[in-house]
Design a protein around this motif. Structure first.
Motif, PDB file in Angstrom:
ATOM      1  N   THR A 196       0.836  -1.201   0.000  1.00 20.54           N
ATOM      2  CA  THR A 196       0.000   0.000   0.000  1.00 20.54           C
ATOM      3  C   THR A 196       0.870   1.249   0.000  1.00 20.54           C
ATOM      4  O   THR A 196       0.614   2.214  -0.735  1.00 20.54           O
ATOM      5  CB  THR A 196      -0.925  -0.003   1.237  1.00 20.54           C
ATOM      6  N   GLN A 197       1.900   1.238   0.831  1.00 17.30           N
ATOM      7  CA  GLN A 197       2.798   2.394   0.911  1.00 17.30           C
ATOM      8  C   GLN A 197       3.440   2.651  -0.450  1.00 17.30           C
ATOM      9  O   GLN A 197       3.548   3.802  -0.891  1.00 17.30           O
ATOM     10  CB  GLN A 197       3.872   2.152   1.978  1.00 17.30           C
ATOM     11  N   LEU A 200       0.919   4.317  -2.690  1.00 19.48           N
ATOM     12  CA  LEU A 200       0.724   5.718  -2.286  1.00 19.48           C
ATOM     13  C   LEU A 200       1.909   6.570  -2.742  1.00 19.48           C
ATOM     14  O   LEU A 200       1.731   7.656  -3.305  1.00 19.48           O
ATOM     15  CB  LEU A 200       0.560   5.810  -0.761  1.00 19.48           C
ATOM     16  N   ASP A 201       3.115   6.059  -2.527  1.00 22.56           N
ATOM     17  CA  ASP A 201       4.318   6.805  -2.921  1.00 22.56           C
ATOM     18  C   ASP A 201       4.369   7.034  -4.429  1.00 22.56           C
ATOM     19  O   ASP A 201       4.848   8.061  -4.897  1.00 22.56           O
ATOM     20  CB  ASP A 201       5.591   6.043  -2.495  1.00 22.56           C
ATOM     21  N   ARG A 231      -2.152   4.218   6.800  1.00 27.28           N
ATOM     22  CA  ARG A 231      -2.660   4.909   5.610  1.00 27.28           C
ATOM     23  C   ARG A 231      -3.261   3.887   4.650  1.00 27.28           C
ATOM     24  O   ARG A 231      -2.891   2.725   4.648  1.00 27.28           O
ATOM     25  CB  ARG A 231      -1.529   5.678   4.934  1.00 27.28           C
ATOM     26  N   SER A 232      -4.199   4.318   3.840  1.00 29.77           N
ATOM     27  CA  SER A 232      -4.805   3.401   2.876  1.00 29.77           C
ATOM     28  C   SER A 232      -5.055   4.133   1.569  1.00 29.77           C
ATOM     29  O   SER A 232      -5.015   5.359   1.493  1.00 29.77           O
ATOM     30  CB  SER A 232      -6.120   2.837   3.426  1.00 29.77           C
ATOM     31  N   LEU A 233      -5.314   3.355   0.536  1.00 32.20           N
ATOM     32  CA  LEU A 233      -5.627   3.857  -0.787  1.00 32.20           C
ATOM     33  C   LEU A 233      -7.139   3.665  -0.965  1.00 32.20           C
ATOM     34  O   LEU A 233      -7.664   2.659  -0.489  1.00 32.20           O
ATOM     35  CB  LEU A 233      -4.872   2.982  -1.791  1.00 32.20           C
TER      36      LEU A 233
END
Ligand SMILES: [Zn+2]
Length: 490
Positions: A196-197, A200-201, A231-233
């Motif tokens: 996920t990170q 996001l990046d 954090r999430s998408l």
């Protein structure tokens, strides 16, 4: 307007009625529930008859589903259901009725979700946001990209292609053998968080995955965002038909553009969740306890009728039958209606943690959580030493089709945390009816799919098994069972 002759009018009316003729009659499928013609003059016989003749289990499922509605943990609707359940317990003669709180994290509320193709046929289709993921804050537009990466390594191959894209997570044509499982649950969650990170990046817009259910059904699931630090998408599930269309369009090597809006939102601060507890004290051994439970929480695409208003209503039915017959059990019978089941058995885990010192006092834990289907037995969870006493407990139910005591384990509902802690804890084995292909976590989960005679049989099975376990002289042996993984099912 000219006058239409009456004869013509009645002809037209007849044609209209004909056009609306009902579907051709289908012969009803015979019920798998055996008919019990005689009830023995025993406490079990009295309970069997009372439940068969006056069960209120369908009415209670309808109340939870139709009046209160979906009951996501952390929602006002679940709180309403819990207040109702406590009032019912008191009305049905339970004592020590109370709630037990535990920390849950952020609550999440579904908003309005929509999706529309901006190229090709322009169709709008169903999309269900994954709970506990961030919303899109209004419609977003992006080109689709199929990203069928199964781990971080495979995902890194898509570096610098992800910015502004809406990603398709599932490849329905994937012919690769599945990757071997690496590490435990915590390792898998850490890998998911790293993926996920990365997304996001890289600036991905949103993630879509294909529903596991056929025939246009959505499937509710949850993301990682209960913890305020995670954090999430924006993520969502798409039914199979539109999802596969998107994949076919991408295979044409033409740009496929989507407008997506996911309206879910988080609470401002973490909340607590609650289990509801009430009991009938034992007449001889009040300190020894049989727990019967279901989970009051549900997913929110339907109204949680079969998952798991059914199990909750069946637990309440046991109270009603005890009250109506005036029977007092030897050991205490305690009803616990869990919450947070759908987010990982959170309520039952919290209960086990909070009552660690009292687990030895539990005779057994019984859970009913596979929908409306009749009960055929209980999983022994590898506890061979419990077989003869469990066989004794279900003996009055053999003529009702309750006979199975397989050694295998079921780990997907609220008896599991007790089982892992060494308590004899068993899940009802049920006829699937249309649970795993239909109602389970989908927008089909409404009381239409109840099968009353099977549900009432389930109430009989849970009540009599609990009663017999509360009455028998012997105690079920405790102990942590080390068991091999269940053999793979074909
Ligand atoms: Zn369930």
């Amino acid at each position: 307007m000219p006058r239409i002759p009456a004869a013509l009018l009645s002809l037209a009316l007849a044609a209209l009625l004909q056009a609306q003729a009902p579907f051709p009659a289908v012969a009803p499928t015979p019920s798998p529930v055996p008919v019990m013609r005689e009830y023995p003059d025993t406490p079990a016989g009295k309970l069997l008859r009372e439940i068969k003749e006056r069960a209120e289990v369908v009415a209670r499922v309808e109340h939870l589903s139709d009046v209160i509605g979906p009951r996501l943990t952390g929602s006002g609707q679940l709180r309403q259901a819990q207040a109702w359940a406590m009032a019912e317990m008191k009305k049905l003669g339970a004592v020590n009725v109370h709630e037990e709180a535990y920390d849950f994290g952020l609550a999440w509320t579904r908003g309005v979700d929509s999706a529309r193709l901006l190229t090709h046929n322009g169709i709008r289709f169903r999309v269900d946001q994954a709970a506990w993921t961030v919303g899109t804050q209004g419609p977003v537009k992006g080109d689709l990209l199929l990203v069928d990466a199964r781990n971080l390594e495979e995902l890194k191959a898509f570096k610098s292609q992800l910015k502004g894209r809406i990603l398709l997570r599932t490849n329905p044509d994937d012919k690769r053998p599945p990757l071997p499982r690496r590490g435990d649950m915590a390792a898998m969650q850490a890998e998911q968080a790293a993926m996920t990170q990365f997304l996001l990046d890289e600036g991905a817009l949103a993630l879509l995955q294909m529903s596991g259910r056929k025939n246009g059904l959505g499937f509710a699931s949850g993301g990682p965002g209960r913890d305020p630090g995670r954090r999430s998408l924006p993520s969502a599930t798409v039914p199979q038909e539109p999802y596969k269309m998107l994949v076919r369009l991408l295979a044409r090597k033409e740009p496929v553009k989507l407008e997506l809006s996911l309206g879910g939102s988080f609470s401002a601060a973490p909340v607590q969740a609650h289990n509801v507890v009430g009991e009938v004290p034992g007449r001889e051994k009040p300190g020894e306890v049989v727990i019967v439970g279901g989970h009051l929480d549900s997913w929110d695409l339907g109204t949680g009728a079969t998952d798991n208003a059914t199990g909750s209503a069946i637990a309440l039915e046991l109270l009603r039958a005890l009250q109506a017959t005036g029977l007092k059990p030897k050991r205490t019978i305690r009803i616990v209606l869990w919450s947070g089941e759908e987010q990982g058995l959170l309520g039952s885990r919290a209960y086990v943690e909070a009552h660690k010192a009292e687990l030895d006092a539990l005779q057994a834990v019984l859970v009913h959580d596979m929908g409306t289907g009749m009960v055929k037995g209980f999983t022994l969870q590898g506890r061979e030493a419990c077989r003869s006493l469990m066989a004794q407990a279900i003996a009055p139910l053999n003529d009702l089709g309750v006979r199975e005591l397989p050694l295998r384990a079921m780990n997907s509902t609220d008896h599991a945390p007790f089982d892992r802690a060494g308590v004899p804890a068993f899940a009802a084995i049920q006829e699937p009816v249309d649970y795993f292909l239909g109602t389970h976590h989908s927008q089909m989960d409404f009381p239409d799919h109840l099968v009353p005679d099977q549900l009432v049989q389930g109430a009989q099975a849970m009540a009599i098994t609990a009663w017999e376990l509360a009455e028998m002289d012997a105690r079920l042996p405790h102990g942590i069972v080390v068991r091999p993984a269940n053999p793979a099912r074909p």
